[in-house]
Design a protein around this motif. Structure first.
Motif, short mmCIF file in Angstrom:
data_model
loop_
_atom_site.label_atom_id
_atom_site.label_comp_id
_atom_site.label_asym_id
_atom_site.label_seq_id
_atom_site.Cartn_x
_atom_site.Cartn_y
_atom_site.Cartn_z
N ALA A 101 0.93 -1.34 0.08
CA ALA A 101 0.09 -0.07 -0.05
C ALA A 101 0.87 1.17 -0.19
O ALA A 101 2.06 1.38 0.72
CB ALA A 101 -1.00 -0.07 1.14
N ARG A 102 0.43 2.22 -0.87
CA ARG A 102 1.42 3.18 -0.88
C ARG A 102 0.50 4.52 -0.84
O ARG A 102 -0.65 4.43 -1.29
CB ARG A 102 2.37 3.14 -2.20
N HIS A 103 1.05 5.61 -0.33
CA HIS A 103 0.38 6.94 -0.10
C HIS A 103 1.15 7.85 -0.30
O HIS A 103 2.57 7.94 -0.25
CB HIS A 103 -0.36 6.94 1.23
N ALA A 104 0.71 9.12 -0.67
CA ALA A 104 1.63 10.31 -0.70
C ALA A 104 1.56 11.03 0.35
O ALA A 104 1.55 12.54 0.14
CB ALA A 104 0.99 10.89 -2.19
N ALA A 105 1.49 10.83 1.59
CA ALA A 105 1.15 11.77 2.60
C ALA A 105 2.72 12.44 2.82
O ALA A 105 3.81 11.83 2.83
CB ALA A 105 1.18 10.92 3.95
N ARG A 106 2.69 13.56 3.21
CA ARG A 106 3.96 14.40 3.33
C ARG A 106 4.06 14.92 4.81
O ARG A 106 2.99 15.29 5.34
CB ARG A 106 3.82 15.69 2.46
N THR A 107 5.32 15.00 5.34
CA THR A 107 5.31 15.43 6.72
C THR A 107 6.14 16.62 6.48
O THR A 107 6.62 17.25 5.41
CB THR A 107 6.52 14.40 7.40
N ALA A 108 6.36 17.57 7.54
CA ALA A 108 6.98 18.73 7.62
C ALA A 108 8.48 18.62 7.73
O ALA A 108 9.25 19.54 7.73
CB ALA A 108 6.48 19.44 9.02
N ALA A 109 9.21 17.18 7.81
CA ALA A 109 10.44 16.98 7.77
C ALA A 109 11.31 17.63 6.71
O ALA A 109 10.82 17.04 5.43
CB ALA A 109 10.56 15.53 8.21
N GLY A 110 12.44 18.02 6.64
CA GLY A 110 13.24 18.45 5.72
C GLY A 110 13.83 17.30 5.01
O GLY A 110 13.78 16.17 5.54
N ALA A 111 14.45 17.57 3.66
CA ALA A 111 15.26 16.46 3.24
C ALA A 111 16.06 15.85 3.78
O ALA A 111 16.44 14.64 3.71
CB ALA A 111 15.47 17.07 1.64
N SER A 112 16.98 16.62 4.39
CA SER A 112 17.99 15.89 5.25
C SER A 112 17.81 14.95 6.36
O SER A 112 18.24 14.03 6.59
CB SER A 112 18.96 17.09 5.99
N ALA A 113 16.48 15.68 7.21
CA ALA A 113 16.10 14.67 7.99
C ALA A 113 15.33 13.25 7.44
O ALA A 113 15.48 12.05 8.06
CB ALA A 113 14.90 15.34 8.78
N LEU A 114 14.84 13.56 6.35
CA LEU A 114 14.15 12.40 5.63
C LEU A 114 15.60 11.21 5.19
O LEU A 114 15.20 10.00 5.29
CB LEU A 114 13.27 12.74 4.45
N HIS A 115 16.48 11.96 4.73
CA HIS A 115 17.41 11.08 4.14
C HIS A 115 17.99 10.16 5.60
O HIS A 115 18.23 9.16 5.28
CB HIS A 115 18.68 11.96 3.54
N ASP A 116 18.22 10.84 6.58
CA ASP A 116 18.72 10.44 7.76
C ASP A 116 17.76 9.13 8.24
O ASP A 116 18.09 7.91 8.46
CB ASP A 116 18.88 11.47 8.98
N ARG A 117 16.54 9.53 8.17
CA ARG A 117 15.49 8.33 8.58
C ARG A 117 15.63 7.14 7.56
O ARG A 117 15.52 6.03 7.73
CB ARG A 117 14.03 9.08 8.51
N ALA A 118 15.81 7.61 6.17
CA ALA A 118 15.80 6.61 5.23
C ALA A 118 17.16 5.43 5.37
O ALA A 118 17.10 4.49 5.22
CB ALA A 118 15.70 7.05 3.80
N HIS A 119 18.16 6.42 5.68
CA HIS A 119 19.47 5.39 5.94
C HIS A 119 19.27 4.52 7.20
O HIS A 119 19.87 3.58 6.71
CB HIS A 119 20.63 6.63 6.19
N ALA A 120 18.75 5.14 8.00
CA ALA A 120 18.39 4.11 9.29
C ALA A 120 17.53 2.94 8.73
O ALA A 120 17.99 1.73 9.06
CB ALA A 120 17.92 4.73 10.46
N LEU A 121 16.75 3.11 8.25
CA LEU A 121 15.69 2.21 7.82
C LEU A 121 16.50 1.01 6.83
O LEU A 121 16.12 -0.12 6.87
CB LEU A 121 14.49 2.85 7.15
N ALA A 122 17.14 1.68 5.92
CA ALA A 122 17.91 1.00 4.94
C ALA A 122 18.89 0.13 5.74
O ALA A 122 19.04 -1.14 5.59
CB ALA A 122 18.57 1.73 3.98
N GLY A 123 19.61 0.63 6.92
CA GLY A 123 20.49 -0.19 7.79
C GLY A 123 19.67 -1.24 8.39
O GLY A 123 20.38 -2.55 8.21
N ARG A 124 18.44 -0.87 8.91
CA ARG A 124 17.98 -2.06 9.40
C ARG A 124 17.47 -3.36 8.60
O ARG A 124 17.41 -4.40 8.88
CB ARG A 124 16.60 -1.56 10.08
N ALA A 125 17.00 -2.74 7.25
CA ALA A 125 16.75 -3.87 6.36
C ALA A 125 17.87 -4.56 5.93
O ALA A 125 17.64 -5.98 5.80
CB ALA A 125 16.19 -3.02 5.21
N LEU A 126 19.07 -3.98 5.93
CA LEU A 126 20.41 -4.79 5.57
C LEU A 126 20.70 -5.73 6.59
O LEU A 126 21.01 -6.84 6.10
CB LEU A 126 21.46 -3.69 5.47
#
Length: 126
Positions: free
Chosen positions: A68-93
């Motif tokens: 399921a995909r959605h286009a919800a947007r948060t108020a987080a900046g690009a740098s914060a989103l990249h940090d969050r994605a980096h952490a999630l990718a690390g967990r997936a790894l």
């Protein structure tokens, strides 16, 4: 002094009752699909369509259905989103390595590199 227990304990099972259990592999699949789904949400929010499609393919493979995909947007900046994605990718790894899924491990490692570069503000990173 104490009244004797008159009913059966709720902590014991009856003879012949079936309690469903998942295997370690099934648990790892569920965990990996969850991490990838969270990574997909952040990747969609960043607008990285090609990377999001690759992640969605792996989620669909693990779950047996498209995510399921959605286009919800948060108020987080690009740098914060990249940090969050980096952490999630690390967990997936970590989970992908545990279940010996090289396809997802490679994808997660690539996403970690891209998001580390994106958080650092490098041009053309993701």
């Amino acid at each position: 002094m104490y009244e004797p227990i008159r009913t059966k304990s709720v902590h014991t099972t009856t003879e012949g009752s079936y309690v469903p259990h998942r295997s370690r592999e099934e648990e790892l699949d569920i965990q990996l699909a969850g991490h990838l789904s969270a990574l997909l949400a952040v990747t969609d929010e960043l607008g990285l369509d090609a990377a999001a499609e690759r992640i969605a393919e792996q989620v669909a493979r693990l779950r047996g259905a498209p995510p399921a995909r959605h286009a919800a947007r948060t108020a987080a900046g690009a740098s914060a989103l990249h940090d969050r994605a980096h952490a999630l990718a690390g967990r997936a790894l970590v989970v992908a390595a545990s279940r010996a899924d090289t396809t997802v491990a490679i994808l997660a490692a690539e996403r970690m590199d891209a998001h580390a570069a994106g958080a650092a503000g490098l041009v053309g990173a993701p």
